[in-house]
Design a protein around this motif. Sequence first.
Motif, PDB file in Angstrom:
ATOM      1  N   THR A  28       0.723  -1.272   0.134  1.00 45.08           N
ATOM      2  CA  THR A  28       0.070  -0.141   0.106  1.00 45.08           C
ATOM      3  C   THR A  28       0.881   1.344   0.144  1.00 45.08           C
ATOM      4  OG1 THR A  28      -1.696  -1.117   1.377  1.00 45.08           O
ATOM      5  CG2 THR A  28      -1.771   1.219   1.247  1.00 45.08           C
ATOM      6  N   THR A  40      -4.804   4.832  -6.878  1.00 42.56           N
ATOM      7  CA  THR A  40      -5.846   5.314  -5.938  1.00 42.56           C
ATOM      8  C   THR A  40      -5.879   4.489  -4.452  1.00 42.56           C
ATOM      9  OG1 THR A  40      -7.694   3.859  -6.490  1.00 42.56           O
ATOM     10  CG2 THR A  40      -7.288   6.067  -7.540  1.00 42.56           C
ATOM     11  N   ARG A  41      -6.373   5.268  -3.367  1.00 44.49           N
ATOM     12  CA  ARG A  41      -6.173   4.719  -2.359  1.00 44.49           C
ATOM     13  C   ARG A  41      -6.995   3.252  -2.120  1.00 44.49           C
ATOM     14  NH1 ARG A  41      -4.335   7.099   1.763  1.00 44.49           N
ATOM     15  NH2 ARG A  41      -4.090   9.483   2.012  1.00 44.49           N
ATOM     16  N   SER A  42      -8.148   3.183  -2.839  1.00 42.83           N
ATOM     17  CA  SER A  42      -8.861   1.974  -2.971  1.00 42.83           C
ATOM     18  C   SER A  42      -8.162   0.918  -3.907  1.00 42.83           C
ATOM     19  CB  SER A  42     -10.240   2.130  -3.477  1.00 42.83           C
ATOM     20  OG  SER A  42     -10.009   2.528  -4.926  1.00 42.83           O
ATOM     21  N   ARG A  45      -5.282  -0.241  -1.648  1.00 48.60           N
ATOM     22  CA  ARG A  45      -5.607  -1.220  -0.478  1.00 48.60           C
ATOM     23  C   ARG A  45      -6.005  -2.561  -1.011  1.00 48.60           C
ATOM     24  NH1 ARG A  45      -8.595   3.386   1.717  1.00 48.60           N
ATOM     25  NH2 ARG A  45     -10.172   2.858   0.460  1.00 48.60           N
ATOM     26  N   CYS A  46      -6.724  -2.547  -2.235  1.00 53.77           N
ATOM     27  CA  CYS A  46      -6.943  -3.929  -2.823  1.00 53.77           C
ATOM     28  C   CYS A  46      -5.426  -4.875  -3.162  1.00 53.77           C
ATOM     29  CB  CYS A  46      -7.738  -3.754  -4.248  1.00 53.77           C
ATOM     30  SG  CYS A  46      -8.296  -5.263  -4.977  1.00 53.77           S
ATOM     31  N   CYS A 102      -8.908  -6.698  -8.554  1.00 54.77           N
ATOM     32  CA  CYS A 102      -8.864  -5.226  -8.370  1.00 54.77           C
ATOM     33  C   CYS A 102      -9.159  -4.706  -9.643  1.00 54.77           C
ATOM     34  CB  CYS A 102      -7.609  -4.854  -7.862  1.00 54.77           C
ATOM     35  SG  CYS A 102      -6.932  -5.893  -6.292  1.00 54.77           S
ATOM     36  N   LEU A 105     -11.528  -1.534 -10.200  1.00 57.17           N
ATOM     37  CA  LEU A 105     -11.284  -0.348  -9.303  1.00 57.17           C
ATOM     38  C   LEU A 105     -10.587   0.572 -10.423  1.00 57.17           C
ATOM     39  CD1 LEU A 105     -10.070  -1.563  -6.128  1.00 57.17           C
ATOM     40  CD2 LEU A 105     -12.381  -0.501  -6.356  1.00 57.17           C
TER      41      LEU A 105
END
Length: 106
Positions: A28, A40-42, A45-46, A102, A105
């Motif tokens: 991350t 991106t943050r999402s 995180r994925c 992922c 996303l």
Amino acid sequence: MKNILCTLLAAAILIPFLPSETEAGTMTRACLRSDRDGATRSMCRCIQKVANQSLSRSDQKLAASFIKEPHKAQEIRQSDRRSHETFWLRYKSFGEDVTASCNHLR
């Protein structure tokens, strides 16, 4: 004075529950620090979630180093060392898992 004490008390209660960068995983942190548009943050995180399922901590550190030094990935992939070969098979599988898990996303 009462307001200051209430604020300090609230902070003491809430701070342990706020996510911090130190709690973020290796992948991350590397992902978020990259200059890639899709970081991106999402998404990061994925990627970390998949990494936690398929890569050891040392594998994650090595994989994260590829973001700063992309040529290092090529060196590992072409290496004759057995440990590099087995890592590369895990890393390749990780990449396939990230794509499957992922991709939505993007």
